[in-house]
Design an enzyme around this catalytic site. Structure first.
Site, PDB file in Angstrom:
ATOM      1  N   ALA A  17       0.791  -1.124   0.012  1.00 17.14           N
ATOM      2  CA  ALA A  17       0.011   0.040   0.106  1.00 17.14           C
ATOM      3  C   ALA A  17       0.792   1.146   0.023  1.00 17.14           C
ATOM      4  CB  ALA A  17      -0.901   0.056   0.969  1.00 17.14           C
ATOM      5  N   SER A  41      10.033   0.763   8.364  1.00 15.94           N
ATOM      6  CA  SER A  41      10.947   0.146   9.376  1.00 15.94           C
ATOM      7  C   SER A  41      11.093  -1.238   8.827  1.00 15.94           C
ATOM      8  CB  SER A  41      10.264   0.178  10.618  1.00 15.94           C
ATOM      9  OG  SER A  41      11.124  -0.556  11.648  1.00 15.94           O
ATOM     10  N   ILE A  44      10.363  -3.924  11.464  1.00 15.67           N
ATOM     11  CA  ILE A  44       9.103  -4.487  11.519  1.00 15.67           C
ATOM     12  C   ILE A  44       8.596  -5.081  10.393  1.00 15.67           C
ATOM     13  CG2 ILE A  44       6.626  -3.370  11.792  1.00 15.67           C
ATOM     14  CD1 ILE A  44       7.445  -0.992  13.154  1.00 15.67           C
ATOM     15  N   LYS A  80      -3.596 -13.896 -14.382  1.00 12.20           N
ATOM     16  CA  LYS A  80      -4.731 -14.457 -13.642  1.00 12.20           C
ATOM     17  C   LYS A  80      -5.939 -14.272 -14.617  1.00 12.20           C
ATOM     18  CE  LYS A  80      -7.328 -13.972  -9.311  1.00 12.20           C
ATOM     19  NZ  LYS A  80      -7.539 -13.231  -8.181  1.00 12.20           N
ATOM     20  N   LEU A 340      -4.013  -1.948   4.829  1.00 16.06           N
ATOM     21  CA  LEU A 340      -4.379  -2.776   5.849  1.00 16.06           C
ATOM     22  C   LEU A 340      -4.883  -1.824   6.940  1.00 16.06           C
ATOM     23  CD1 LEU A 340      -1.912  -5.848   5.597  1.00 16.06           C
ATOM     24  CD2 LEU A 340      -4.274  -5.933   5.012  1.00 16.06           C
TER      25      LEU A 340
HETATM   26  P1  FAD Z   1       1.966  -3.948   5.301  1.00 19.59           P
HETATM   27  O1  FAD Z   1       2.457  -4.676   4.450  1.00 19.59           O
HETATM   28  O2  FAD Z   1       1.818  -4.614   6.815  1.00 19.59           O
HETATM   29  O3  FAD Z   1       2.863  -2.656   5.508  1.00 19.59           O
HETATM   30  C1  FAD Z   1       2.992  -1.867   6.890  1.00 19.59           C
HETATM   31  C2  FAD Z   1       4.009  -1.108   6.686  1.00 19.59           C
HETATM   32  O4  FAD Z   1       4.183  -0.255   7.664  1.00 19.59           O
HETATM   33  C3  FAD Z   1       5.601  -1.843   6.659  1.00 19.59           C
HETATM   34  O5  FAD Z   1       6.504  -1.338   5.952  1.00 19.59           O
HETATM   35  C4  FAD Z   1       6.003  -1.814   8.195  1.00 19.59           C
HETATM   36  O6  FAD Z   1       7.238  -1.349   8.356  1.00 19.59           O
HETATM   37  C5  FAD Z   1       5.488  -0.298   8.289  1.00 19.59           C
HETATM   38  N1  FAD Z   1       5.294   0.363   9.695  1.00 19.59           N
HETATM   39  C6  FAD Z   1       4.437  -0.107  10.709  1.00 19.59           C
HETATM   40  N2  FAD Z   1       4.496   0.301  11.781  1.00 19.59           N
HETATM   41  C7  FAD Z   1       5.770   1.108  11.587  1.00 19.59           C
HETATM   42  C8  FAD Z   1       6.427   2.064  12.390  1.00 19.59           C
HETATM   43  N3  FAD Z   1       5.970   2.500  13.665  1.00 19.59           N
HETATM   44  N4  FAD Z   1       7.320   2.947  11.930  1.00 19.59           N
HETATM   45  C9  FAD Z   1       7.688   2.829  10.648  1.00 19.59           C
HETATM   46  N5  FAD Z   1       7.032   2.268   9.868  1.00 19.59           N
HETATM   47  C10 FAD Z   1       6.080   1.007  10.334  1.00 19.59           C
HETATM   48  N6  FAD Z   1      -4.703  -8.683  -0.834  1.00 19.59           N
HETATM   49  C11 FAD Z   1      -4.778  -8.920  -2.239  1.00 19.59           C
HETATM   50  O7  FAD Z   1      -5.253  -7.950  -3.035  1.00 19.59           O
HETATM   51  N7  FAD Z   1      -4.801 -10.202  -2.603  1.00 19.59           N
HETATM   52  C12 FAD Z   1      -4.400 -11.321  -1.987  1.00 19.59           C
HETATM   53  O8  FAD Z   1      -4.408 -12.438  -2.439  1.00 19.59           O
HETATM   54  C13 FAD Z   1      -4.195 -11.108  -0.650  1.00 19.59           C
HETATM   55  N8  FAD Z   1      -3.923 -11.919   0.228  1.00 19.59           N
HETATM   56  C14 FAD Z   1      -3.756 -11.878   1.472  1.00 19.59           C
HETATM   57  C15 FAD Z   1      -3.516 -12.858   2.590  1.00 19.59           C
HETATM   58  C16 FAD Z   1      -3.623 -12.637   3.754  1.00 19.59           C
HETATM   59  C17 FAD Z   1      -3.433 -13.662   5.039  1.00 19.59           C
HETATM   60  C18 FAD Z   1      -3.786 -11.217   4.326  1.00 19.59           C
HETATM   61  C19 FAD Z   1      -3.398 -10.827   5.856  1.00 19.59           C
HETATM   62  C20 FAD Z   1      -3.817 -10.138   3.449  1.00 19.59           C
HETATM   63  C21 FAD Z   1      -3.867 -10.250   2.226  1.00 19.59           C
HETATM   64  N9  FAD Z   1      -3.998  -9.586   1.243  1.00 19.59           N
HETATM   65  C22 FAD Z   1      -4.091  -9.762  -0.017  1.00 19.59           C
HETATM   66  C23 FAD Z   1      -3.957  -7.999   1.631  1.00 19.59           C
HETATM   67  C24 FAD Z   1      -2.483  -7.445   1.313  1.00 19.59           C
HETATM   68  O9  FAD Z   1      -1.382  -8.299   1.759  1.00 19.59           O
HETATM   69  C25 FAD Z   1      -2.299  -6.207   1.836  1.00 19.59           C
HETATM   70  O10 FAD Z   1      -3.510  -5.250   1.256  1.00 19.59           O
HETATM   71  C26 FAD Z   1      -1.154  -5.452   1.080  1.00 19.59           C
HETATM   72  O11 FAD Z   1      -0.010  -6.166   1.282  1.00 19.59           O
HETATM   73  C27 FAD Z   1      -0.837  -4.150   1.751  1.00 19.59           C
HETATM   74  O12 FAD Z   1      -0.532  -4.211   2.930  1.00 19.59           O
HETATM   75  P2  FAD Z   1      -0.029  -2.824   3.701  1.00 19.59           P
HETATM   76  O13 FAD Z   1       1.282  -2.135   2.919  1.00 19.59           O
HETATM   77  O14 FAD Z   1      -1.201  -2.073   4.077  1.00 19.59           O
HETATM   78  O15 FAD Z   1       0.540  -3.213   5.254  1.00 19.59           O
END
Ligand code: FAD
Length: 510
Positions: A17, A41, A44, A80, A340
Site C-alpha cells: 500500500a 521500518s 517491523i 490470472k 490494511l
Molecule cells: P503492510 O504490508 O503490513 O506494511 C506496513 C508497513 O508499515 C511496513 O513497511 C512496516 O514496516 C510499516 N510500519 C508499521 N509500523 C511502523 C512504524 N512504527 N514505523 C515505521 N514503519 C512502520 N490482498 C490482495 O489483494 N490479494 C491477496 O491475495 C491477498 N492475500 C492476503 C492474505 C492474507 C492472509 C492477508 C493478511 C492479506 C492479504 N491481502 C491480499 C492483503 C494485502 O496483503 C495487503 O493489502 C497489502 O499487502 C498491503 O499491506 P499494507 O502495505 O497495508 O501493510
C-alpha cells in the site's frame, strides 16, 4: 497559488500500500508540487502476503506508465483469468469465477436468461446441462491453462480478455519503490515512535522516529498495516467489525515449490472452517489457509494446509491474525488510511490491493486545493464505505449460499442472518433470474452470476422476452456462441509459453 496548500506529504509504511501510494501520488503530482516522504521500518517488516489481484490493477500499471512485460518478469508474476472455487457449494463441487463475461447480450436481454431457459429444457429432457463456463473465454482458457492478451479480432471474445496478475508481494513493493524513488519520493528508514497532534484542531503535525528525528507534514497517509499507527493509535478513529458475517480471523501461510506449469488462475479450496488459497507464480506457489479460530486451532489449520500443498515447503508456516471490518473513517483530519490500516476483508476475491488502489485514486481525485475541506472528506469516506460494504456482501454470499453441513462452521454461516441488501439480491435472482450491478459497484453482474450459480443458488425463472425465440433457435444460437468461445481458445498459447515468450523472470528471489 495559496500558502495553505499541501506541501509535505508523509506516508508511513513501505508495504504494497505504501509504495503504491508513493509511486502514484508522485506520478500524478508532478513538477515538485509537494515533498513526498515515505517512512518504513525494516525491523517491523511488511505483512508479506497479498499476491493475487483483479483486473483493475492493469489500470494502475498503465497509469504509472509501466512496461507490463518488465513488471511481470521483475515480480515473478503470472497472469490470472479468474478464481476457481473448490468444495464451496458442497464437497466435490468446483466452479470458476472468471474475469470475462458470459456469451453476448441478445435482443437487449442479458445472455444468462437464455442460458437459464436452455438449462430448464435440458433438465426437463434429463440431458446434461451445458455449464455457464462454456460460454466464457476466460473460464475455458483457465481450465485449459491458456493465456494471451487481447488482440484485435472484431466480434471475437479474443478482443476482450480481461486479466490480472499473481505476483510476489515483496518483489512488487521493491519494484514500486524503485519507481517512486525515481519520481522523487524520499525514503526514510526508521520506526515512528510518537505522533504529535495539534492541540486545537487535532491534526497530525509531526512524527518522531526512534533516532529522535522529527518529520513534519501537511497530509499524512497511514499505510502502517493492521495496527493503523496514525489513523487508530494516534487519532482513535474506531473500527467497525464484521466478524459476525465473515468469521475467519486468521491465516496460516506457506510458499512451496512449483509443480508443473503455473495455472492462469488462483484456486480457493474450502475446508471445515475456512478455505485455502493457491497462487501459482513463476518460481513458486503461494499457499495459505484462512480459518476461523473459534472453530479451529492454529495447529489443526496448519496441519490441513501442509497436507494440501503440492510441492516441498520453502519456509516455515506463518500465522497471521486479523479482524474483518473497516475504520469508521478512512480519512480523518489530515490523515488518510490506505491498505490494511484502512480495514480488512479476507482475500477470497483478492480485493485488498484493489481497495488500496481505489483509495489512492480517490485521494488524488479529492486532493485538496488549499486546506482540507470537510465536504471532500465526507464524500471520500461515504464512497469508501459503500465500496467496502458491497465487497463484504459479495464475500458473504460465498459462505452463506452453501449446501455444506459437515461442520459447525458451515452450519453457522449457512444459517446466519445476512445484510438485507444481499438477501434482496439473492431473492431477486431466485424468483426472477435477474441480476443487476448496483451503483457502479466493483463486482459486475457476471461476477454475481458466477458465484450465485457456482454456489448453486437455483432459479427456474428467466426474462419473458426469451420465450419470443423458438427453442430450436435458442439452442442453435447458444451452441454457436459456445463454438466461438471454444474456437477462440484454440488459438491461444499455453500460459507457460506466453510467459516464456514475453515476460519470463530472470531472477528467482524471494
Ligand atoms: P503492510 O504490508 O503490513 O506494511 C506496513 C508497513 O508499515 C511496513 O513497511 C512496516 O514496516 C510499516 N510500519 C508499521 N509500523 C511502523 C512504524 N512504527 N514505523 C515505521 N514503519 C512502520 N490482498 C490482495 O489483494 N490479494 C491477496 O491475495 C491477498 N492475500 C492476503 C492474505 C492474507 C492472509 C492477508 C493478511 C492479506 C492479504 N491481502 C491480499 C492483503 C494485502 O496483503 C495487503 O493489502 C497489502 O499487502 C498491503 O499491506 P499494507 O502495505 O497495508 O501493510
Amino acid at each position: 497559488m495559496s500558502n495553505k496548500r499541501i506541501r509535505k506529504i508523509v506516508i508511513v509504511g513501505g508495504g504494497t500500500a505504501g509504495w503504491m501510494a508513493a509511486s502514484a501520488i508522485a506520478h500524478v503530482l508532478k513538477n515538485n508540487y509537494a515533498d513526498i516522504t515515505l517512512i518504513e521500518s525494516q525491523a517491523i517488516g511488511t505483512v508479506g502476503v497479498g499476491e493475487a489481484t483483479i483486473p483493475q490493477i492493469v489500470n494502475f500499471q498503465t497509469m504509472l506508465g509501466l512496461d507490463e512485460n518488465e513488471f511481470v518478469a521483475r515480480t515473478n508474476a503470472t497472469f490470472k483469468l479468474g478464481i476457481e472455487f473448490v468444495n464451496w457449494s458442497s464437497q466435490g463441487s468446483r466452479y470458476i469465477h472468471p474475469f470475462g463475461s458470459y456469451g453476448i447480450e441478445m435482443e437487449g436481454i442479458a445472455f444468462h436468461h437464455f442460458w437459464l431457459k436452455q438449462r430448464n429444457l435440458q433438465r426437463a429432457k434429463g440431458a446434461r446441462v451445458t455449464p455457464l463456463s462454456d460460454y466464457c473465454l476466460q473460464a475455458v482458457a483457465a481450465k485449459r491453462n491458456l493465456f494471451m492478451r487481447p488482440v484485435q479480432a472484431p466480434n471475437s471474445p479474443l478482443e476482450k480478455i480481461a486479466y490480472a496478475f499473481q505476483f510476489d508481494a515483496l518483489l512488487y513493493a521493491q519494484y514500486l519503490r524503485e519507481i517512486a524513488e525515481s519520481k522523487g519520493v524520499k525514503r526514510i528508514e526508521g520506526r515512528v515512535v510518537d505522533t504529535h497532534l495539534n492541540s486545537e484542531n487535532g491534526y497530525i503535525e509531526k512524527l518522531t522516529l526512534d533516532n529522535g528525528q522529527e518529520i513534519d507534514g501537511d497530509l499524512f497517509v497511514d499505510c502502517s498495516g493492521f495496527r493503523g499507527l496514525l489513523i487508530e493509535e494516534a487519532l482513535e478513529t474506531g473500527y467497525e467489525e464484521w466478524t459476525h458475517w465473515l468469521p475467519c480471523d486468521r491465516a496460516v501461510a506457506v510458499p512451496c515449490e512449483s509443480v508443473g506449469d503455473p495455472e492462469p488462475y488462483t484456486r480457493s479450496t474450502a475446508h471445515q472452517a475456512g478455505w485455502q488459497w493457491r497462487i501459482p507464480l513463476q518460481h513458486r506457489i503461494g499457499n495459505g489457509h484462512v480459518f476461523s479460530s473459534p472453530y479451529m486451532s492454529d495447529e489443526e489449520a496448519t496441519k490441513i494446509l501442509m497436507q494440501n500443498i503440492d510441492g516441498k515447503p520453502l519456509a516455515d508456516p506463518r500465522i497471521l491474525k486479523f479482524v474483518t471490518g473497516r475504520r469508521r473513517k478512512f480519512w480523518n483530519k489530515n490523515c488518510v488510511a490506505i491498505g490494511l490500516a484502512a480495514g480488512f476483508m479476507e482475500p477470497l476475491e483478492s480485493t485488498s490491493i484493489h481497495l488500496a488502489q481505489s483509495a489512492i485514486a480517490k485521494l488524488l481525485a479529492f486532493f485538496p486545493q488549499e486546506e482540507i475541506k470537510p465536504v471532500d472528506v465526507d464524500m471520500f469516506n461515504a464512497m469508501t464505505v459503500t465500496e467496502y460494504e458491497q465487497i463484504r456482501d459479495f464475500l458473504i454470499l460465498h459462505y452463506h449460499q452453501t449446501q455444506r453441513t459437515d461442520s459447525d462452521f458451515w452450519n453457522d454461516v449457512r444459517t446466519m442472518e445476512i445484510p438485507n441488501n444481499l438477501t434482496q439480491r439473492m431473492e431477486l435472482y431466485r424468483e426472477t433470474g435477474r441480476i443487476f450491478r448496483q451503483n457502479d459497484e466493483l463486482f459486475t453482474d457476471t461476477s454475481w452470476l458466477a458465484v450465485m450459480d457456482g454456489q448453486e443458488l437455483d432459479t427456474s425463472a428467466y426474462h419473458p422476452v426469451v420465450d419470443a425465440m423458438g427453442e430450436d433457435e435458442l439452442l442453435a444460437r447458444l451452441n454457436n456462441i459456445r463454438d466461438v468461445v471454444m474456437n477462440s481458445a484454440d488459438v491461444m498459447p499455453t500460459h507457460r509459453k506466453f510467459i516464456d515468450d514475453n515476460c519470463k523472470a530472470s531472477q528467482h528471489a524471494s
